[in-house]
Write an enzyme that holds these catalytic residues in place. Structure first.
Site, PDB file in Angstrom:
ATOM      1  N   TYR A  72       5.530  15.093 -21.604  1.00  0.00           N
ATOM      2  CA  TYR A  72       4.950  14.862 -20.277  1.00  0.00           C
ATOM      3  C   TYR A  72       4.035  13.645 -20.212  1.00  0.00           C
ATOM      4  O   TYR A  72       3.108  13.602 -19.397  1.00  0.00           O
ATOM      5  CB  TYR A  72       4.231  16.119 -19.773  1.00  0.00           C
ATOM      6  CG  TYR A  72       5.125  17.326 -19.778  1.00  0.00           C
ATOM      7  CD1 TYR A  72       6.121  17.481 -18.817  1.00  0.00           C
ATOM      8  CD2 TYR A  72       5.008  18.302 -20.764  1.00  0.00           C
ATOM      9  CE1 TYR A  72       6.966  18.579 -18.832  1.00  0.00           C
ATOM     10  CE2 TYR A  72       5.844  19.405 -20.793  1.00  0.00           C
ATOM     11  CZ  TYR A  72       6.819  19.539 -19.828  1.00  0.00           C
ATOM     12  OH  TYR A  72       7.654  20.627 -19.850  1.00  0.00           O
ATOM     13  N   ALA A  73       4.278  12.642 -21.025  1.00  0.00           N
ATOM     14  CA  ALA A  73       3.498  11.401 -20.983  1.00  0.00           C
ATOM     15  C   ALA A  73       4.113  10.478 -19.936  1.00  0.00           C
ATOM     16  O   ALA A  73       4.769   9.484 -20.249  1.00  0.00           O
ATOM     17  CB  ALA A  73       3.448  10.743 -22.357  1.00  0.00           C
ATOM     18  N   ASN A  74       3.932  10.871 -18.681  1.00  0.00           N
ATOM     19  CA  ASN A  74       4.489  10.155 -17.542  1.00  0.00           C
ATOM     20  C   ASN A  74       3.450  10.148 -16.434  1.00  0.00           C
ATOM     21  O   ASN A  74       2.727  11.129 -16.256  1.00  0.00           O
ATOM     22  CB  ASN A  74       5.744  10.864 -17.007  1.00  0.00           C
ATOM     23  CG  ASN A  74       6.782  11.100 -18.074  1.00  0.00           C
ATOM     24  OD1 ASN A  74       7.347  10.168 -18.617  1.00  0.00           O
ATOM     25  ND2 ASN A  74       7.030  12.370 -18.390  1.00  0.00           N
ATOM     26  N   HIS A 119       6.812  19.608 -13.054  1.00  0.00           N
ATOM     27  CA  HIS A 119       7.634  18.531 -13.619  1.00  0.00           C
ATOM     28  C   HIS A 119       8.884  18.261 -12.782  1.00  0.00           C
ATOM     29  O   HIS A 119       9.294  17.100 -12.629  1.00  0.00           O
ATOM     30  CB  HIS A 119       8.010  18.857 -15.062  1.00  0.00           C
ATOM     31  CG  HIS A 119       8.640  17.720 -15.793  1.00  0.00           C
ATOM     32  ND1 HIS A 119       8.033  16.502 -15.949  1.00  0.00           N
ATOM     33  CD2 HIS A 119       9.844  17.615 -16.406  1.00  0.00           C
ATOM     34  CE1 HIS A 119       8.822  15.693 -16.633  1.00  0.00           C
ATOM     35  NE2 HIS A 119       9.929  16.341 -16.927  1.00  0.00           N
ATOM     36  N   HIS A 175       0.831  -1.198   0.000  1.00  0.00           N
ATOM     37  CA  HIS A 175       0.000   0.000   0.000  1.00  0.00           C
ATOM     38  C   HIS A 175       0.871   1.257   0.000  1.00  0.00           C
ATOM     39  O   HIS A 175       1.785   1.373   0.801  1.00  0.00           O
ATOM     40  CB  HIS A 175      -0.919  -0.026   1.227  1.00  0.00           C
ATOM     41  CG  HIS A 175      -1.900   1.075   1.259  1.00  0.00           C
ATOM     42  ND1 HIS A 175      -2.241   1.716   2.428  1.00  0.00           N
ATOM     43  CD2 HIS A 175      -2.631   1.671   0.285  1.00  0.00           C
ATOM     44  CE1 HIS A 175      -3.132   2.650   2.167  1.00  0.00           C
ATOM     45  NE2 HIS A 175      -3.387   2.641   0.870  1.00  0.00           N
TER      46      HIS A 175
END
EC number: 5.4.99.62
Length: 131
Positions: free
Chosen positions: A120-122, A98, A20
């Protein structure tokens, strides 16, 4: 042989080991991967596999409590941001700058590098619980 879910043995192992609030990152091909963080490099060429394809497979196999994204994705890659919101309906969303995002990746159990080549495809996925 597994019939469904994540077939990549490294990703399956990481997912099975998450507790968790542990985190994993799904990243484009340009995100720096900090020293000491497990790198699972899936990139075979620009665009393959895509960020969204990998996100979908991982999300289908993981309890996700929270999602962290770089706030820059909103203005610089609105299409990916929208798709993330559509695919991940239940978890809470958090947006950070970022630079903060990159700091958070230092604590990840693993970073899955895709062939994605859009800005920014994270995403940081925070593990939830199944009960």
């Amino acid at each position: 042989m597994k019939k469904h879910g994540v077939l990549n043995s490294e990703i399956a192992s990481v997912l099975a080991s998450l507790g968790h609030t542990d985190t994993i990152v799904i990243a484009d091909c340009g995100l720096p991967i900090p020293a000491g963080v497990k790198r699972i490099d899936l990139a075979v060429e620009i665009g393959k596999p895509s960020f969204l394809d990998v996100l979908q497979v991982v999300a289908d196999d993981m309890a996700i409590e929270k999602v962290t994204l770089a706030e820059e994705v909103i203005n610089n890659n609105a299409e990916v941001n929208k798709e993330i919101e559509l695919k991940l309906i239940e978890p809470a969303f958090e947006y950070v700058c970022h630079e903060q995002f990159k700091e958070h990746t230092k604590k990840a159990k693993a970073i899955i590098r895709t062939g994605e080549a859009t800005p920014y495809a994270n995403v940081i996925l925070h593990a939830g619980v199944i009960f």
